[in-house]
Write a protein that holds these residues in place. Structure first.
Motif, PDB file in Angstrom:
ATOM      1  N   TYR A   1      -8.431 -23.623  13.540  1.00  0.00           N
ATOM      2  CA  TYR A   1      -8.339 -21.837  13.877  1.00  0.00           C
ATOM      3  C   TYR A   1      -7.260 -20.692  13.417  1.00  0.00           C
ATOM      4  O   TYR A   1      -6.729 -20.827  14.627  1.00  0.00           O
ATOM      5  N   GLY A   2      -7.462 -20.129  13.220  1.00  0.00           N
ATOM      6  CA  GLY A   2      -6.013 -19.260  12.591  1.00  0.00           C
ATOM      7  C   GLY A   2      -4.604 -19.965  12.549  1.00  0.00           C
ATOM      8  O   GLY A   2      -4.717 -21.093  11.634  1.00  0.00           O
TER       9      GLY A   2
ATOM     10  N   TRP B   1      -5.594 -21.125  24.366  1.00  0.00           N
ATOM     11  CA  TRP B   1      -5.448 -19.565  24.231  1.00  0.00           C
ATOM     12  C   TRP B   1      -6.187 -18.926  24.680  1.00  0.00           C
ATOM     13  O   TRP B   1      -7.639 -19.645  25.099  1.00  0.00           O
ATOM     14  N   GLU B   2      -6.035 -17.784  25.268  1.00  0.00           N
ATOM     15  CA  GLU B   2      -6.668 -16.518  24.779  1.00  0.00           C
ATOM     16  C   GLU B   2      -6.877 -15.454  24.605  1.00  0.00           C
ATOM     17  O   GLU B   2      -6.127 -15.242  23.339  1.00  0.00           O
ATOM     18  N   GLU B   3      -8.333 -15.223  23.789  1.00  0.00           N
ATOM     19  CA  GLU B   3      -8.599 -14.315  22.770  1.00  0.00           C
ATOM     20  C   GLU B   3      -9.616 -13.760  23.422  1.00  0.00           C
ATOM     21  O   GLU B   3     -10.646 -14.284  23.743  1.00  0.00           O
TER      22      GLU B   3
ATOM     23  N   ARG C   1     -18.243  -9.318  24.757  1.00  0.00           N
ATOM     24  CA  ARG C   1     -18.088 -10.013  23.061  1.00  0.00           C
ATOM     25  C   ARG C   1     -16.969 -10.480  22.596  1.00  0.00           C
ATOM     26  O   ARG C   1     -15.644 -10.643  22.978  1.00  0.00           O
ATOM     27  N   PHE C   2     -17.102 -11.527  21.656  1.00  0.00           N
ATOM     28  CA  PHE C   2     -16.217 -11.980  20.372  1.00  0.00           C
ATOM     29  C   PHE C   2     -16.956 -12.516  19.349  1.00  0.00           C
ATOM     30  O   PHE C   2     -18.198 -12.469  19.552  1.00  0.00           O
ATOM     31  N   THR C   3     -16.480 -12.210  18.669  1.00  0.00           N
ATOM     32  CA  THR C   3     -16.593 -11.656  17.110  1.00  0.00           C
ATOM     33  C   THR C   3     -15.409 -13.260  16.582  1.00  0.00           C
ATOM     34  O   THR C   3     -13.760 -12.832  17.059  1.00  0.00           O
ATOM     35  N   MET C   4     -15.736 -14.109  15.593  1.00  0.00           N
ATOM     36  CA  MET C   4     -15.255 -14.757  14.771  1.00  0.00           C
ATOM     37  C   MET C   4     -14.952 -14.803  13.721  1.00  0.00           C
ATOM     38  O   MET C   4     -16.478 -14.979  13.349  1.00  0.00           O
ATOM     39  N   PRO C   5     -13.756 -14.852  12.772  1.00  0.00           N
ATOM     40  CA  PRO C   5     -14.030 -14.788  11.076  1.00  0.00           C
ATOM     41  C   PRO C   5     -15.377 -16.808  10.924  1.00  0.00           C
ATOM     42  O   PRO C   5     -14.921 -17.501  11.797  1.00  0.00           O
ATOM     43  N   VAL C   6     -15.707 -16.545   9.879  1.00  0.00           N
ATOM     44  CA  VAL C   6     -16.218 -17.582   9.555  1.00  0.00           C
ATOM     45  C   VAL C   6     -15.899 -18.531   8.234  1.00  0.00           C
ATOM     46  O   VAL C   6     -15.364 -16.989   7.332  1.00  0.00           O
TER      47      VAL C   6
ATOM     48  N   GLY D   1     -10.727 -11.730  25.822  1.00  0.00           N
ATOM     49  CA  GLY D   1     -11.770 -12.096  27.151  1.00  0.00           C
ATOM     50  C   GLY D   1     -12.307 -13.412  27.289  1.00  0.00           C
ATOM     51  O   GLY D   1     -11.857 -13.730  28.189  1.00  0.00           O
ATOM     52  N   ALA D   2     -11.745 -14.264  26.603  1.00  0.00           N
ATOM     53  CA  ALA D   2     -11.657 -15.792  26.689  1.00  0.00           C
ATOM     54  C   ALA D   2     -10.823 -16.577  26.870  1.00  0.00           C
ATOM     55  O   ALA D   2      -9.749 -16.515  25.723  1.00  0.00           O
ATOM     56  N   ARG D   3     -11.285 -17.819  27.311  1.00  0.00           N
ATOM     57  CA  ARG D   3     -10.081 -18.978  27.196  1.00  0.00           C
ATOM     58  C   ARG D   3     -10.823 -19.723  26.399  1.00  0.00           C
ATOM     59  O   ARG D   3     -12.325 -20.737  26.231  1.00  0.00           O
ATOM     60  N   VAL D   4     -10.172 -19.991  24.855  1.00  0.00           N
ATOM     61  CA  VAL D   4      -9.783 -20.855  23.412  1.00  0.00           C
ATOM     62  C   VAL D   4      -9.673 -22.117  23.817  1.00  0.00           C
ATOM     63  O   VAL D   4      -8.297 -22.028  23.684  1.00  0.00           O
ATOM     64  N   THR D   5     -10.373 -23.168  23.438  1.00  0.00           N
ATOM     65  CA  THR D   5      -9.370 -24.530  23.358  1.00  0.00           C
ATOM     66  C   THR D   5      -9.752 -25.024  22.008  1.00  0.00           C
ATOM     67  O   THR D   5     -11.307 -25.433  21.825  1.00  0.00           O
ATOM     68  N   LEU D   6      -9.651 -25.476  21.372  1.00  0.00           N
ATOM     69  CA  LEU D   6     -10.001 -26.025  19.797  1.00  0.00           C
ATOM     70  C   LEU D   6      -9.766 -28.019  20.597  1.00  0.00           C
ATOM     71  O   LEU D   6      -8.210 -28.219  20.154  1.00  0.00           O
ATOM     72  N   LEU D   7     -10.821 -28.164  19.772  1.00  0.00           N
ATOM     73  CA  LEU D   7     -11.300 -29.519  20.099  1.00  0.00           C
ATOM     74  C   LEU D   7     -11.147 -30.385  19.153  1.00  0.00           C
ATOM     75  O   LEU D   7     -10.739 -31.196  18.618  1.00  0.00           O
TER      76      LEU D   7
END
Ligand code: MN
Length: 316
Positions: free
Chosen positions: A176-177, A162-164, A201-206, A166-172
């Motif tokens: 996540y969410g 998915w896109e988030e 900038r990319f911010t993610m909850p942990v 501005g980044a293209r994210v792949t869950l390996l």
């Protein structure tokens, strides 16, 4: 892949650095080595950092383009125990074969996940028509209760993407969410690839129970005011409210996390375990070519052999 270090070390997971009880950003510079004819940068295990959750080995292979006549990666038959090998392909094509009879080409955007458990042997070879290689191979330590599970091999051609921000994210692997990776995991774990075409900038909850690290594959990221270049690992520790970093245009990184291991992990050659006697036994079983590992059908290359066990029999 195969761990061919001339001076392998036993690895401990009880070394999370803190300052005044708070996690400290730790920078780990991957060391350059070679696997099967391919230059790799090894970020785990290093002297500074052995594990992130159950992630216990991280080789960044390439990117490399093969000259005419070069065969690419050629890793002959070798065994594994007590771990999963997790291969993430970025460019190129590699053929995996193993002693269960699996035969699988892995292509960009795909995962090969080999659960070694009690024991498996495998080979990895660049496909003849493939003239490049860019990949990451990670190892995941199996928990004590699953260390001798039956070996299996799984191939995953599709991962959540998915896109988030501005980044293209792949869950390996992991969750996540609302996204759930299909890859089989034996312990609480996350792995994500982040590609940032424009940068930002990319911010993610942990999760408070996880420790985290960011492995930079391409470009120079900025974390906590520090510049983290390609083949550097930024280790966040545990207990941050979130993780934030600035990606450069074209930036590529892996975000890894997991629940810290509770037991001391032993790593020797291509064996992972919790007991020196178990590892010595695995090595003996490979050396005598017993039934435990078997042969890799279709591959008649020379079997890789380990250095002598570095501890005295009396220690076992
Ligand atoms: Mn291997």
């Amino acid at each position: 892949m195969s761990n061919t270090d001339s001076k392998p070390t036993l690895s401990s997971s009880r070394d999370c650095p803190e300052v005044d009880g708070r996690p400290m950003l730790q920078r780990v510079v991957a060391r350059q080595t070679e696997v099967g004819g391919i230059p790799v940068a090894r970020a785990l295990p290093t002297r500074e950092r052995r594990t992130i959750g159950a992630w216990c080995f991280l080789d960044h292979a390439g990117p490399v383009v093969f000259a005419g006549g070069e065969q690419g990666m050629q890793v002959g038959p070798h065994p594994h125990t007590g771990l999963q090998t997790f291969t993430w392909m970025i460019a190129g094509e590699v053929l995996h074969r193993d002693s269960l009879g699996s035969k699988q080409v892995i292509r960009p955007g795909e995962v090969n996940l080999m659960t070694a458990g009690w024991g498996i042997a495998h080979t990895e070879e660049s496909m003849p028509a493939s003239r490049e290689l860019h990949a990451v191979q990670l190892w995941i330590a199996l928990p004590w209760a699953d260390r001798e599970t039956s070996p299996r091999f799984d191939h995953y051609p599709y991962l959540p993407r998915w896109e988030e921000q501005g980044a293209r994210v792949t869950l390996l692997t992991g969750h996540y969410g609302d996204h759930n990776a299909p890859t089989i995991a034996f312990s609480p774990l996350i792995g994500m690839e982040l590609r940032h075409a424009r940068g930002g900038r990319f911010t993610m909850p942990v999760r408070p129970d996880y420790e985290y690290g960011l492995m930079v594959l391409e470009g120079t990221f900025e974390v906590d005011g520090e510049r983290i270049a390609a083949n550097e690992l930024a280790y966040f520790g545990q207990g941050r409210p979130d993780i934030a970093f600035d990606a450069p245009p074209g930036g590529l990184a892996l975000l890894l996390g997991g629940e810290p291991l509770h037991e001391e992990l032993l790593m020797w050659w291509n064996f992972v375990g919790y007991d020196k006697a178990d590892i010595a036994r695995a090595q003996y079983d490979w050396e005598v070519r017993g039934e435990r590992f078997g042969d890799v059908p279709g591959h008649d290359g020379e079997r890789l052999m380990p250095p002598p066990i570095p501890w005295k029999r009396a220690d076992v």
